[in-house]
Every structure is written in structure tokens, then in C-alpha cells.
Design a protein around this motif. Structure first.
Motif, PDB file in Angstrom:
ATOM      1  N   ASN A  99      50.898  32.260  85.539  1.00  0.00           N
ATOM      2  CA  ASN A  99      51.291  33.265  85.054  1.00  0.00           C
ATOM      3  C   ASN A  99      52.691  33.058  85.460  1.00  0.00           C
ATOM      4  O   ASN A  99      53.307  33.647  85.955  1.00  0.00           O
ATOM      5  CB  ASN A  99      51.015  34.834  84.756  1.00  0.00           C
ATOM      6  CG  ASN A  99      49.620  34.945  84.079  1.00  0.00           C
ATOM      7  OD1 ASN A  99      48.644  34.014  83.865  1.00  0.00           O
ATOM      8  ND2 ASN A  99      49.614  36.304  84.200  1.00  0.00           N
ATOM      9  N   LEU A 100      53.792  32.916  84.180  1.00  0.00           N
ATOM     10  CA  LEU A 100      55.038  32.498  84.606  1.00  0.00           C
ATOM     11  C   LEU A 100      55.606  33.570  84.209  1.00  0.00           C
ATOM     12  O   LEU A 100      55.460  34.704  83.839  1.00  0.00           O
ATOM     13  CB  LEU A 100      56.140  31.903  83.811  1.00  0.00           C
ATOM     14  CG  LEU A 100      54.722  30.108  83.489  1.00  0.00           C
ATOM     15  CD1 LEU A 100      55.772  29.721  82.300  1.00  0.00           C
ATOM     16  CD2 LEU A 100      55.009  29.352  84.298  1.00  0.00           C
ATOM     17  N   LEU A 101      56.992  33.723  85.435  1.00  0.00           N
ATOM     18  CA  LEU A 101      57.956  34.107  85.375  1.00  0.00           C
ATOM     19  C   LEU A 101      58.887  35.223  84.224  1.00  0.00           C
ATOM     20  O   LEU A 101      58.667  36.108  83.642  1.00  0.00           O
ATOM     21  CB  LEU A 101      59.219  34.999  87.004  1.00  0.00           C
ATOM     22  CG  LEU A 101      58.143  34.123  88.466  1.00  0.00           C
ATOM     23  CD1 LEU A 101      59.597  33.898  88.741  1.00  0.00           C
ATOM     24  CD2 LEU A 101      57.961  35.728  88.170  1.00  0.00           C
ATOM     25  N   ARG A 102      58.897  33.323  83.774  1.00  0.00           N
ATOM     26  CA  ARG A 102      59.623  33.903  82.699  1.00  0.00           C
ATOM     27  C   ARG A 102      59.068  34.389  81.470  1.00  0.00           C
ATOM     28  O   ARG A 102      60.038  34.094  79.888  1.00  0.00           O
ATOM     29  CB  ARG A 102      60.212  32.549  81.988  1.00  0.00           C
ATOM     30  CG  ARG A 102      59.281  31.483  81.342  1.00  0.00           C
ATOM     31  CD  ARG A 102      59.767  29.743  82.081  1.00  0.00           C
ATOM     32  NE  ARG A 102      59.404  29.379  80.457  1.00  0.00           N
ATOM     33  CZ  ARG A 102      59.376  27.976  81.446  1.00  0.00           C
ATOM     34  NH1 ARG A 102      60.861  26.861  82.186  1.00  0.00           N
ATOM     35  NH2 ARG A 102      58.448  27.395  80.581  1.00  0.00           N
ATOM     36  N   ASP A 103      57.922  34.960  81.158  1.00  0.00           N
ATOM     37  CA  ASP A 103      57.043  34.802  79.785  1.00  0.00           C
ATOM     38  C   ASP A 103      56.873  36.812  80.698  1.00  0.00           C
ATOM     39  O   ASP A 103      56.335  37.647  79.965  1.00  0.00           O
ATOM     40  CB  ASP A 103      55.614  33.933  80.143  1.00  0.00           C
ATOM     41  CG  ASP A 103      55.468  33.028  79.907  1.00  0.00           C
ATOM     42  OD1 ASP A 103      56.761  33.357  79.078  1.00  0.00           O
ATOM     43  OD2 ASP A 103      54.803  32.558  79.735  1.00  0.00           O
ATOM     44  N   GLU A 104      57.613  36.544  81.296  1.00  0.00           N
ATOM     45  CA  GLU A 104      57.384  38.363  81.804  1.00  0.00           C
ATOM     46  C   GLU A 104      58.611  39.254  81.487  1.00  0.00           C
ATOM     47  O   GLU A 104      59.712  39.284  81.680  1.00  0.00           O
ATOM     48  CB  GLU A 104      57.118  38.937  82.925  1.00  0.00           C
ATOM     49  CG  GLU A 104      55.826  37.902  84.410  1.00  0.00           C
ATOM     50  CD  GLU A 104      54.878  39.068  82.937  1.00  0.00           C
ATOM     51  OE1 GLU A 104      54.220  40.680  83.290  1.00  0.00           O
ATOM     52  OE2 GLU A 104      53.709  38.491  83.312  1.00  0.00           O
ATOM     53  N   GLY A 105      58.362  39.924  79.403  1.00  0.00           N
ATOM     54  CA  GLY A 105      60.075  40.993  79.655  1.00  0.00           C
ATOM     55  C   GLY A 105      60.163  41.096  80.714  1.00  0.00           C
ATOM     56  O   GLY A 105      61.990  41.567  80.907  1.00  0.00           O
ATOM     57  N   GLU A 106      59.370  42.298  81.363  1.00  0.00           N
ATOM     58  CA  GLU A 106      60.540  42.854  82.189  1.00  0.00           C
ATOM     59  C   GLU A 106      61.497  41.936  83.601  1.00  0.00           C
ATOM     60  O   GLU A 106      62.518  42.272  83.177  1.00  0.00           O
ATOM     61  CB  GLU A 106      59.436  43.970  82.588  1.00  0.00           C
ATOM     62  CG  GLU A 106      58.686  45.266  82.017  1.00  0.00           C
ATOM     63  CD  GLU A 106      58.213  46.052  83.059  1.00  0.00           C
ATOM     64  OE1 GLU A 106      58.713  46.890  84.147  1.00  0.00           O
ATOM     65  OE2 GLU A 106      56.548  45.869  83.330  1.00  0.00           O
ATOM     66  N   LEU A 107      60.995  41.267  83.763  1.00  0.00           N
ATOM     67  CA  LEU A 107      61.402  40.168  84.659  1.00  0.00           C
ATOM     68  C   LEU A 107      62.817  39.382  84.497  1.00  0.00           C
ATOM     69  O   LEU A 107      63.643  39.425  84.613  1.00  0.00           O
ATOM     70  CB  LEU A 107      60.538  39.232  85.597  1.00  0.00           C
ATOM     71  CG  LEU A 107      59.261  40.120  85.952  1.00  0.00           C
ATOM     72  CD1 LEU A 107      58.414  39.233  86.809  1.00  0.00           C
ATOM     73  CD2 LEU A 107      59.737  40.657  87.190  1.00  0.00           C
ATOM     74  N   THR A 108      62.543  39.202  83.070  1.00  0.00           N
ATOM     75  CA  THR A 108      63.649  38.496  82.513  1.00  0.00           C
ATOM     76  C   THR A 108      64.672  39.353  81.906  1.00  0.00           C
ATOM     77  O   THR A 108      66.240  39.093  82.002  1.00  0.00           O
ATOM     78  CB  THR A 108      63.199  37.555  81.218  1.00  0.00           C
ATOM     79  OG1 THR A 108      62.634  38.836  80.184  1.00  0.00           O
ATOM     80  CG2 THR A 108      61.752  36.925  81.103  1.00  0.00           C
ATOM     81  N   THR A 117      67.523  35.066  89.455  1.00  0.00           N
ATOM     82  CA  THR A 117      67.447  33.832  89.103  1.00  0.00           C
ATOM     83  C   THR A 117      65.929  33.479  89.356  1.00  0.00           C
ATOM     84  O   THR A 117      65.133  33.710  90.000  1.00  0.00           O
ATOM     85  CB  THR A 117      68.217  32.298  89.568  1.00  0.00           C
ATOM     86  OG1 THR A 117      69.057  32.492  88.879  1.00  0.00           O
ATOM     87  CG2 THR A 117      67.799  31.196  89.125  1.00  0.00           C
ATOM     88  N   LEU A 118      65.483  33.126  87.894  1.00  0.00           N
ATOM     89  CA  LEU A 118      63.537  32.975  88.193  1.00  0.00           C
ATOM     90  C   LEU A 118      62.850  31.569  87.648  1.00  0.00           C
ATOM     91  O   LEU A 118      63.809  30.874  87.351  1.00  0.00           O
ATOM     92  CB  LEU A 118      62.667  34.032  86.748  1.00  0.00           C
ATOM     93  CG  LEU A 118      63.046  35.410  86.218  1.00  0.00           C
ATOM     94  CD1 LEU A 118      62.682  36.053  84.520  1.00  0.00           C
ATOM     95  CD2 LEU A 118      62.601  36.785  87.159  1.00  0.00           C
ATOM     96  N   HIS A 119      62.322  31.306  89.647  1.00  0.00           N
ATOM     97  CA  HIS A 119      62.047  30.138  89.552  1.00  0.00           C
ATOM     98  C   HIS A 119      60.341  29.636  89.318  1.00  0.00           C
ATOM     99  O   HIS A 119      59.564  30.300  89.654  1.00  0.00           O
ATOM    100  CB  HIS A 119      62.306  29.777  90.906  1.00  0.00           C
ATOM    101  CG  HIS A 119      63.778  29.525  91.128  1.00  0.00           C
ATOM    102  ND1 HIS A 119      64.576  28.371  90.886  1.00  0.00           N
ATOM    103  CD2 HIS A 119      64.617  30.232  91.693  1.00  0.00           C
ATOM    104  CE1 HIS A 119      65.927  29.030  91.077  1.00  0.00           C
ATOM    105  NE2 HIS A 119      66.266  29.955  92.233  1.00  0.00           N
ATOM    106  N   ASP A 120      60.624  29.670  87.654  1.00  0.00           N
ATOM    107  CA  ASP A 120      58.285  28.416  87.807  1.00  0.00           C
ATOM    108  C   ASP A 120      58.548  27.503  88.548  1.00  0.00           C
ATOM    109  O   ASP A 120      58.920  26.232  87.707  1.00  0.00           O
ATOM    110  CB  ASP A 120      58.295  29.333  86.444  1.00  0.00           C
ATOM    111  CG  ASP A 120      57.995  30.658  86.119  1.00  0.00           C
ATOM    112  OD1 ASP A 120      57.383  31.620  86.943  1.00  0.00           O
ATOM    113  OD2 ASP A 120      58.602  30.504  85.261  1.00  0.00           O
ATOM    114  N   VAL A 121      57.913  27.439  90.185  1.00  0.00           N
ATOM    115  CA  VAL A 121      57.662  25.612  90.223  1.00  0.00           C
ATOM    116  C   VAL A 121      56.585  25.164  89.822  1.00  0.00           C
ATOM    117  O   VAL A 121      56.240  23.782  89.907  1.00  0.00           O
ATOM    118  CB  VAL A 121      57.720  26.156  91.674  1.00  0.00           C
ATOM    119  CG1 VAL A 121      59.097  26.510  92.527  1.00  0.00           C
ATOM    120  CG2 VAL A 121      56.802  26.892  92.163  1.00  0.00           C
TER     121      VAL A 121
END
Length: 333
Positions: A99-108, A117-121
Motif C-alpha cells: 500500500n503506497l504512501l502516495r496513494d493515501e490522500g491524508e499523507l499526500t 517527502t514520501l518515499h515508497d521504496v
């Protein structure tokens, strides 16, 4: 680049094994580990100082690393609340979850507002080729396991460290989120489209000097109904010259599959070696890596001696005893 040092987020991990990402970072990059953040009900403990977000920030932490590898890579609402607070305090966040950080609206939204910065490794960054099967120069070794999470990555890291200590040509090749967070680069193999998985391993382990060893981080198990596909990709894409069998002897069943028992080391050898010889007929089984963390010293030594006598190849716990004998076993290859 992911900024260090880290605050390692254990969340509500049910047990130590669920926090294997954080454990790997703590064991192999202790200088990057400021402390651990645990939520109520957490069953894991790295032995680091428990810190709040504010305490870790004051201690210099720059990135909150999600150190839990839960089944399916799910981000719970409780986790999300901690991450939003961290972003508000100026942290970056790094995660290897599916589950990618960048797909979480609250986080973005929080990252955009507060500059974190959100790092999805676990996101492939290269257009990998389909595997060709063409033999490459250099040498490669791969640990294959009786189960998931038995110590395949630790084996590769320990062998690489031993070779580097000896002045040999050696590189650890990360194929999962923990290895990538430890080394800063690699292929997130289980996020690569299936047709390109073996090709990504070829890409990761290109032609090299004849005396150079690539230590390919193992994944999954040929005997695990959920995760056998990544193991096959590593075997055929890696074209290993040597296999190391990896085992954790106290398991009562395959991780996450209570109806499946673990194979024996003999069954693993007899399954993995013919598959490896499809792409490299010269491949051999060079040694056995046993995770003895749940044994006393005497129990570990007795078990290793019995396995070595039975299998006829070196059997060691490379994290506990060092990887010297495993490296020695490659000298004739």
C-alpha cells in the motif's frame, strides 16, 4: 535519497518477525537507528530506546521508517494518524509496504502542506527487460529458504561483509524493501510485473569481473504457496553459481500458512538445485545457513553439527558465528 538517521516505526506489530524490516535496519545500520516507536499492543521490541515523535526529532531523526512487513502491506487508520503527525512535525516517511504512501490522500496532503517527502521504496523505478537467459560473467550466490523470513537476507549481507573484509570483490544485491532501505538501492522484486521479474534480476546482477561475487538477496520459498513466484524469478534471473540453503528449525508451519509444514533441508536441496541448473548447469549447493536465534549456544552448536554431518556441507549461523566458512565453501567454484 532517504535522509538519515531514522526513527523505526514498529506500530502494533504482533510479534518480532513482523518487524523484520526494522530489525534488519537496526542490525545492519545501527548508526542510522535513533530509536523505536511502538503503539499499544506492539509485540516487537528491537532493544532500542522507545521514543515519541517529538523525542526522536529532538535526537536528530529525519525519517520515520515503517519497519513492519505485515501481510498485504496494509496501512491502518491508526498508523495513518501517526504518519500525519510525523509529517506535521517535519519528518519524511519511508515505506516498503505494498500500500503506497502516495496513494493515501491524508499523507499526500500533509506532505504537501508541511514539506515532507514520501518515499515508497517498493516501486520499480526502471523499465526492466524480459529475461534472456544469456550467461553473464562474474559469479553469483543466492540463499533459498525452507520458508519466508528465515534469514536469507542476513546470510547474503554477512557473506558480503566477510568478503569485503577479506578484500575480495563482492556486492550485496537488494531485492526487497529491507535490503533497499539498508543499502539505498536495489530491485523491489515483488512489485515488478511477473513477466519482468527474472529480467529485473538479470538487470540487477550484470556482467562483472570473473572473480566478483554478487550476493543476491533471497525472497520467499519454493515451498510457500503464497510467495514461491519471487523465488523462481531469483533462481532463473540470478543464474546462481552457488546456492545456500536457509532454515529456521523451530518453525512448526510455514509462516502465515498453518496447514503447511516446512520441507526438510534435503527436500529444499533436491527441489532448488535442479531448477537452478536449468539456467546454470554448473550450479552447486555450497552451504547451509541456520537461524539459531531461539537456541542456546550449546543447542545451536549441536544442531549445526548434526546438520553438517547429515548433509555433508558447512552448516553455520552466519549472524551468530560469522560467514567465514560459507565464504570458504565458494573458493573452489
Amino acid at each position: 535519497m532517504i535522509e538519515t538517521p531514522y526513527l523505526l516505526f514498529l506500530g502494533d506489530a504482533p510479534d518480532q518477525l513482523a518487524a523484520k524490516v526494522a530489525q534488519g535496519i537496526k542490525d545492519w545500520r545501527p548508526e542510522n537507528s535513533v530509536g523505536q516507536f511502538r503503539m499499544q499492543g506492539c509485540g516487537a521490541d528491537l532493544g532500542l530506546t522507545d521514543m515519541t515523535l517529538a523525542e526522536a526529532k529532538a535526537a536528530g531523526a529525519k525519517t520515520l521508517v515503517i519497519g513492519v512487513a505485515n501481510r498485504g502491506g496494509f496501512i491502518s487508520p491508526e498508523w495513518r494518524a501517526v504518519m500525519v503527525e510525523a509529517l506535521e512535525m517535519g519528518y519524511d516517511i519511508a515505506s516498503g509496504l505494498h500500500n503506497l504512501l502516495r496513494d493515501e490522500g491524508e499523507l499526500t496532503a500533509a506532505s504537501q502542506t508541511h514539506g515532507g517527502t514520501l518515499h515508497d521504496v517498493r516501486v520499480p523505478s526502471v523499465g526492466y527487460p524480459i529475461a534472456s537467459g544469456v550467461k553473464r560473467s562474474g559469479k553469483r550466490v543466492l540463499a533459498v529458504g525452507t520458508d519466508c523470513s528465515v534469514g536469507k537476507m542476513y546470510t547474503a549481507l554477512a557473506m558480503d561483509a566477510e568478503m569485503n573484509k577479506r578484500g575480495m570483490k563482492s556486492t550485496f544485491r537488494a531485492t526487497g524493501q529491507t535490503g533497499i532501505l539498508i543499502t539505498g538501492h536495489g530491485v523491489p522484486l515483488d512489485a515488478v510485473i511477473a513477466d519482468f521479474m527474472a529480467g529485473s534480476v538479470e538487470y540487477l546482477t550484470p556482467d562483472n569481473d570473473a572473480d566478483h561475487w554478487d550476493h543476491i538477496e533471497g525472497q520467499g520459498s519454493l515451498f510457500h504457496a503464497s510467495y514461491s513466484g519471487v523465488t523462481m524469478a531469483l533462481i532463473h534471473g540470478g543464474q546462481p553459481d552457488a546456492l545456500i540453503l536457509a532454515h529456521e528449525p523451530t518453525r512448526t508451519h510455514m509462516r502465515g500458512l498453518p496447514d503447511y509444514s516446512l520441507p526438510t533441508l534435503e527436500q529444499l536441496r533436491d527441489m532448488a538445485l535442479p531448477l537452478a541448473q536449468v539456467v546454470n548447469p554448473a550450479c552447486v549447493v555450497a552451504g547451509i545457513s541456520v537461524n539459531t536465534q531461539h537456541f542456546s549456544e550449546d543447542e545451536a552448536l549441536a544442531y549445526l553439527a548434526e546438520v553438517e554431518a547429515r548433509m555433508g556441507i558447512p552448516a553455520v549461523d552466519p549472524f551468530r558465528q560469522g560467514a567465514g566458512r560459507l565464504v570458504d565453501s565458494l573458493n573452489t567454484i
